[in-house]
Scaffold this active site. Structure first.
Site, PDB file in Angstrom:
ATOM      1  N   THR A 125       0.825  -1.208   0.000  1.00 27.91           N
ATOM      2  CA  THR A 125       0.000   0.000   0.000  1.00 27.91           C
ATOM      3  C   THR A 125       0.860   1.259   0.000  1.00 27.91           C
ATOM      4  O   THR A 125       0.492   2.282  -0.572  1.00 27.91           O
ATOM      5  CB  THR A 125      -0.905  -0.006   1.255  1.00 27.91           C
ATOM      6  OG1 THR A 125      -1.786  -1.116   1.140  1.00 27.91           O
ATOM      7  CG2 THR A 125      -1.715   1.257   1.375  1.00 27.91           C
ATOM      8  N   TYR A 129      -7.780   0.974  -3.741  1.00 26.98           N
ATOM      9  CA  TYR A 129      -6.524   1.392  -4.357  1.00 26.98           C
ATOM     10  C   TYR A 129      -5.811   0.157  -4.867  1.00 26.98           C
ATOM     11  O   TYR A 129      -6.187  -0.965  -4.556  1.00 26.98           O
ATOM     12  CB  TYR A 129      -5.633   2.125  -3.334  1.00 26.98           C
ATOM     13  CG  TYR A 129      -5.253   1.233  -2.194  1.00 26.98           C
ATOM     14  CD1 TYR A 129      -6.095   1.072  -1.100  1.00 26.98           C
ATOM     15  CD2 TYR A 129      -4.072   0.495  -2.215  1.00 26.98           C
ATOM     16  CE1 TYR A 129      -5.781   0.209  -0.062  1.00 26.98           C
ATOM     17  CE2 TYR A 129      -3.743  -0.364  -1.186  1.00 26.98           C
ATOM     18  CZ  TYR A 129      -4.605  -0.503  -0.117  1.00 26.98           C
ATOM     19  OH  TYR A 129      -4.285  -1.366   0.891  1.00 26.98           O
ATOM     20  N   THR A 141       1.663  -4.369   4.303  1.00 30.58           N
ATOM     21  CA  THR A 141       1.501  -4.734   5.718  1.00 30.58           C
ATOM     22  C   THR A 141       0.881  -6.124   5.915  1.00 30.58           C
ATOM     23  O   THR A 141       1.003  -6.697   6.991  1.00 30.58           O
ATOM     24  CB  THR A 141       0.628  -3.695   6.456  1.00 30.58           C
ATOM     25  OG1 THR A 141      -0.655  -3.648   5.832  1.00 30.58           O
ATOM     26  CG2 THR A 141       1.269  -2.327   6.450  1.00 30.58           C
ATOM     27  N   ASP A 142       0.228  -6.655   4.862  1.00 29.54           N
ATOM     28  CA  ASP A 142      -0.516  -7.916   5.044  1.00 29.54           C
ATOM     29  C   ASP A 142       0.368  -9.074   5.515  1.00 29.54           C
ATOM     30  O   ASP A 142      -0.038  -9.869   6.364  1.00 29.54           O
ATOM     31  CB  ASP A 142      -1.207  -8.324   3.732  1.00 29.54           C
ATOM     32  CG  ASP A 142      -2.401  -7.431   3.410  1.00 29.54           C
ATOM     33  OD1 ASP A 142      -2.771  -6.594   4.263  1.00 29.54           O
ATOM     34  OD2 ASP A 142      -2.973  -7.576   2.311  1.00 29.54           O
ATOM     35  N   GLU A 152      -3.176 -30.300  27.242  1.00 28.16           N
ATOM     36  CA  GLU A 152      -4.348 -31.145  26.976  1.00 28.16           C
ATOM     37  C   GLU A 152      -4.031 -32.225  25.951  1.00 28.16           C
ATOM     38  O   GLU A 152      -4.853 -33.083  25.669  1.00 28.16           O
ATOM     39  CB  GLU A 152      -5.513 -30.273  26.478  1.00 28.16           C
ATOM     40  CG  GLU A 152      -6.098 -29.380  27.565  1.00 28.16           C
ATOM     41  CD  GLU A 152      -7.355 -28.649  27.108  1.00 28.16           C
ATOM     42  OE1 GLU A 152      -8.338 -29.309  26.729  1.00 28.16           O
ATOM     43  OE2 GLU A 152      -7.354 -27.407  27.123  1.00 28.16           O
TER      44      GLU A 152
HETATM   45  N1  ASP Z   1      -2.568  -5.455   0.556  1.00 27.26           N
HETATM   46  C1  ASP Z   1      -1.559  -4.508   0.956  1.00 27.26           C
HETATM   47  C2  ASP Z   1      -0.239  -5.244   1.008  1.00 27.26           C
HETATM   48  O1  ASP Z   1       0.028  -5.943   1.941  1.00 27.26           O
HETATM   49  C3  ASP Z   1      -1.915  -3.898   2.261  1.00 27.26           C
HETATM   50  C4  ASP Z   1      -0.905  -2.945   2.839  1.00 27.26           C
HETATM   51  O2  ASP Z   1       0.190  -2.781   2.387  1.00 27.26           O
HETATM   52  O3  ASP Z   1      -1.238  -2.311   3.854  1.00 27.26           O
HETATM   53  O4  ASP Z   1       0.531  -5.122   0.099  1.00 27.26           O
END
Ligand code: ASP
Length: 354
Positions: free
Chosen positions: A37, A50, A116-117, A311
């Site tokens: 992103t 986006y 971020t993913d 467990e």
């Molecule tokens: N889908 C994006 C990615 O991981 C989300 C992000 O960057 O926040 O490339």
């Protein structure tokens, strides 16, 4: 007398020249871009939709001209993808390139821009495979570059400022987002939209970025980088490891499919303290016994350890447990573990150390 004055004057001149040359030498930081992103573009400044991985590393850096004041920046585009498409090939390429760069005397640190993913997986992979004390900092953003109050430029500035700081040496791979410094030893994405999405849910973040400087409040608690036993130098692929989720009524369907597809390892994202349905447990026991698959029990819960024997009699089935490593990072560690061993006790040792 004259010679003495001349000598004194000359030494003063040399000293001033030395100070001014040193003041001009800035640390060299390589920015390796992979997409996400942070390199995304939306149709309008408020659009929630986006396309990630659209703009180049040079366009990205032009939004943060002030980083040139604190570092000599060199940029490389390693990939330009949404991190949902991150894969072993890019990981190996990235880790090898980082290792090449950090072994050069004139490179002081690395900043990696990343979606971020799957940032937690990449950060942990590098934490276990980069062989250097030099700072390696991952950075992303939750808002695309075209959004009002895009968080990317500030995060990039902070990531570079973190990478140039002497205090950042030896801290393992870090993620800098939303003015916080997070350790790869416990990193997790915890919110689908918030700019403060990353947490170290078990151990707490490593520190904060304050006025462009890192302020550390804890040390990494797990083995990393120079202390890691994993070496990917000669690897072109990684062993196949799948993650199997548990939920009420979960059947052995996906365990059987993973074994059939040739998985060398299975990580379970179990319920509670890594519990799994009896049907999944029996299928996994079979997978260990009949197909030699390595099984690591982890948990779908955000924090807390997945402990041995509470467990489930792990020794009876030849299972290991993940302790504080979440399922996504457990997959990374199990892939690397399988490059060295298939012994569940040895794998268990690795999960307590890394
Ligand atoms: N889908 C994006 C990615 O991981 C989300 C992000 O960057 O926040 O490339």
């Amino acid at each position: 007398m004259k010679t003495k004055i001349f000598r004194q004057f000359f030494s003063l001149f040399l000293f001033a020249a030395f100070i001014s040359i040193n003041a001009q030498i800035k640390p060299t930081i390589y920015v390796l871009a992979t997409g996400g992103t942070i390199a995304g573009q939306g149709a309008t400044a408020v659009a929630s939709g986006y396309k990630p991985g659209t703009i180049t590393v040079d366009q990205l850096l032009s939004a943060v001209p002030s980083i040139k004041d604190i570092a000599d920046i060199k940029a490389e585009q390693v990939a330009n993808i949404g991190s949902q498409d991150m894969n072993d090939e890019v990981w190996l390429k990235l880790s090898k390139r980082v290792n090449e760069l950090v072994s050069q005397k004139d490179v002081d640190g690395i900043v990696i821009t990343h979606g971020t993913d799957t940032q937690e997986e990449t950060a942990y992979f590098l934490n276990l495979t980069v062989k250097s004390n030099k700072p390696v900092v991952l950075v992303g953003s939750m808002r695309p570059s075209t959004a009002i109050s895009a968080d990317g430029p500030r995060n990039i500035y902070n990531a570079v400022a973190c990478a140039v700081a002497k205090e950042s040496i030896g801290k393992g791979v870090m993620v800098v987002m939303d003015d916080r410094i997070l350790g790869a030893d416990d990193i997790a994405k915890t919110h689908t939209l918030s700019v403060g999405t990353f947490e170290n849910p078990n151990f707490g973040h490593l520190g904060i970025m304050y006025n462009g400087k890192p302020v550390y409040t804890r040390e990494p608690v797990k083995k990393h980088t120079t202390a890691s036993e994993f070496d990917i130098t000669n690897l072109n692929k990684l062993p196949r490891v799948e993650i199997i989720l548990s939920y009420s009524n979960a059947t052995s369907l996906f365990v059987d499919a993973a074994v059939k597809a040739g998985a060398k390892g299975i990580v379970t994202a179990g319920v509670g303290n890594g519990n799994i349905t009896t049907e999944i447990q029996n299928a996994l026991a079979d997978a260990v016994k009949k197909s030699g698959v390595a099984v690591v029990r982890s948990s779908r819960i955000l924090s807390g350890p997945t402990t041995q024997w509470d467990e489930i009699d792990d020794d009876k089935y030849g299972f290991s447990t993940s302790w504080y490593v979440n399922p996504y990072r457990s997959r990374v560690l199990l892939m690397l573990a399988l490059t060295k061993t298939t012994d569940y006790k040895e794998i268990q040792r690795m999960f307590t150390e890394y």
